[in-house]
Design an enzyme around this catalytic site. Structure first.
Site, PDB file in Angstrom:
ATOM      1  N   CYS A 184       6.070  28.189  55.525  1.00  0.00           N
ATOM      2  CA  CYS A 184       5.063  27.201  55.905  1.00  0.00           C
ATOM      3  C   CYS A 184       4.607  26.518  54.623  1.00  0.00           C
ATOM      4  O   CYS A 184       5.259  26.654  53.585  1.00  0.00           O
ATOM      5  CB  CYS A 184       3.905  27.854  56.666  1.00  0.00           C
ATOM      6  N   THR A 185       3.530  25.802  54.671  1.00  0.00           N
ATOM      7  CA  THR A 185       3.135  25.012  53.503  1.00  0.00           C
ATOM      8  C   THR A 185       2.717  25.869  52.310  1.00  0.00           C
ATOM      9  O   THR A 185       3.215  25.699  51.201  1.00  0.00           O
ATOM     10  CB  THR A 185       1.988  24.058  53.863  1.00  0.00           C
TER      11      THR A 185
END
Ligand SMILES: [Zn+2]
Ligand SMILES: [Zn+2]
Length: 348
Positions: A184-185
């Site tokens: 994810c980020t």
């Protein structure tokens, strides 16, 4: 609020670890951070802590020592330090106790975050991506995946993380013998997702350490080819940091290759969408003819329209028929439920 001239560092960190009494933890930490003039947003839950803060530079060492010594689980915690930031993102310290640091919708009491997937560093990520026995899974939202993702990564097509978890399990059920790499980020969502897959009987589960942000930073530092293509969406004014020159998305209005997110100029809309330069001219930065029309009205008249529409808009927003509206819902639910993945604000 005092005018402050001392330079500040913007820092984010998160850690999953059991906190028995989040309120007490919060009150004690609040006093220490307040004394160090730390500003920002911090969430504390039984499952851990998630913080995005700014610290006056002269207090940075003292802050680190305070944090490391505050709890044994925080000793040596990885701090993401924003580089191109003026440190002026916050003016107060807000520390809140929440049921979760990342809303997950899991109500299984036997689920534990003590067993998470193995961390992968940039060079390991690049090795895994070449391996055909490995599946990369993107645990972000559609509008993020749309503009950039790891080569061949699977998208889990749902608007919220809580819906993505069971969906990922379903999508991967025939791939239990493979290596699963989640990302994810900033790492906070995929770390939980990795624990969830282990909980659901998957065995070879990995996640990208520090998320895309840390991967991109390390790949650059070490001169590795980037296997993440396109842009990394971040919630700052740029709405995304370019990682490679590949443009993998399209303008939502004309379909031309484009990966520039923008918010509709109409204050009554603010829809997040992708718009090319030509369409920006043509629609004056708005998402539709209707918004252009409203945007051009005198401010008072715009306000009056919005006031009369509040309820109608909410219902309209639930409709997924309008492709542009859908993005707006995603944006809103992201802000509300996962306001939490605050490492999103970072762009190293
Ligand atoms: Zn266009
Ligand atoms: Zn609009």
């Amino acid at each position: 609020m005092l005018a402050e001239t001392t330079p500040r560092k913007t820092i984010s960190f998160y850690k999953y670890f059991p906190i028995e009494d989040p309120q007490q933890f919060r009150d004690d930490l609040y006093r220490k951070f307040e004394a160090l003039k730390v500003f920002g947003r911090i969430y504390i839950a039984h499952e851990g802590i998630n913080a995005q803060i700014s610290v006056p530079e002269p207090n940075f060492e003292a802050f680190k020592e305070t944090l490391y010594c505050f709890h044994e689980s925080l000793y040596g915690i990885r701090l993401n330090i924003a580089v191109d930031d003026d440190g002026k993102s916050f003016w107060v310290l807000r520390m809140k106790v929440r049921p979760k640091i990342v809303a997950d919708g899991i109500d299984d009491p036997s689920f534990s975050l003590e067993r998470v997937g193995k961390y992968l560093k940039a060079e390991e990520v690049n090795r895994f991506i070449e391996d055909e026995n490995t599946v990369f899974v993107d645990m972000r939202n559609h509008y993020e995946y749309e503009v950039g993702h790891f080569v061949n990564a699977l998208e889990v097509p749902s608007d919220t993380f809580r819906e993505q978890l069971p969906m990922a399990v379903e999508m991967l059920k025939d791939k239990k013998d493979k290596n699963i790499v989640m990302y994810c980020t900033g790492g906070i969502r995929c770390e939980k997702a990795s624990a969830y897959l282990l909980h659901k009987g998957f065995e070879n589960v990995y996640h990208v350490e520090g998320g895309i942000i840390e991967y991109a930073r390390r790949a650059k530092e070490q001169g590795l080819p980037s296997k993440f293509i396109g842009k990394n969406f971040v919630f700052d004014e740029r709405l995304g940091e370019r990682i490679t020159d590949d443009v993998i998305a399209e303008c939502h209005q004309c379909g031309k290759p484009c990966d520039t997110h923008t918010n509709c100029k109409n204050d009554g809309c603010h829809l997040l969408f992708i718009q090319c330069e030509d369409c920006k001219q043509k629609y004056e930065g708005c998402c539709s003819e209707a918004c252009v029309e409203e945007y051009k009205l005198p401010v008072e008249e715009q306000k009056a329209r919005r006031a009369g529409r509040e309820n109608g808009m909410k219902i309209f927003n639930k409709s997924k028929d309008h492709p542009l509206r859908k993005h707006r819902n995603v944006w809103k639910s992201q802000r509300m439920e996962q306001g939490a993945d605050m490492s999103l604000h970072h762009s190293e």
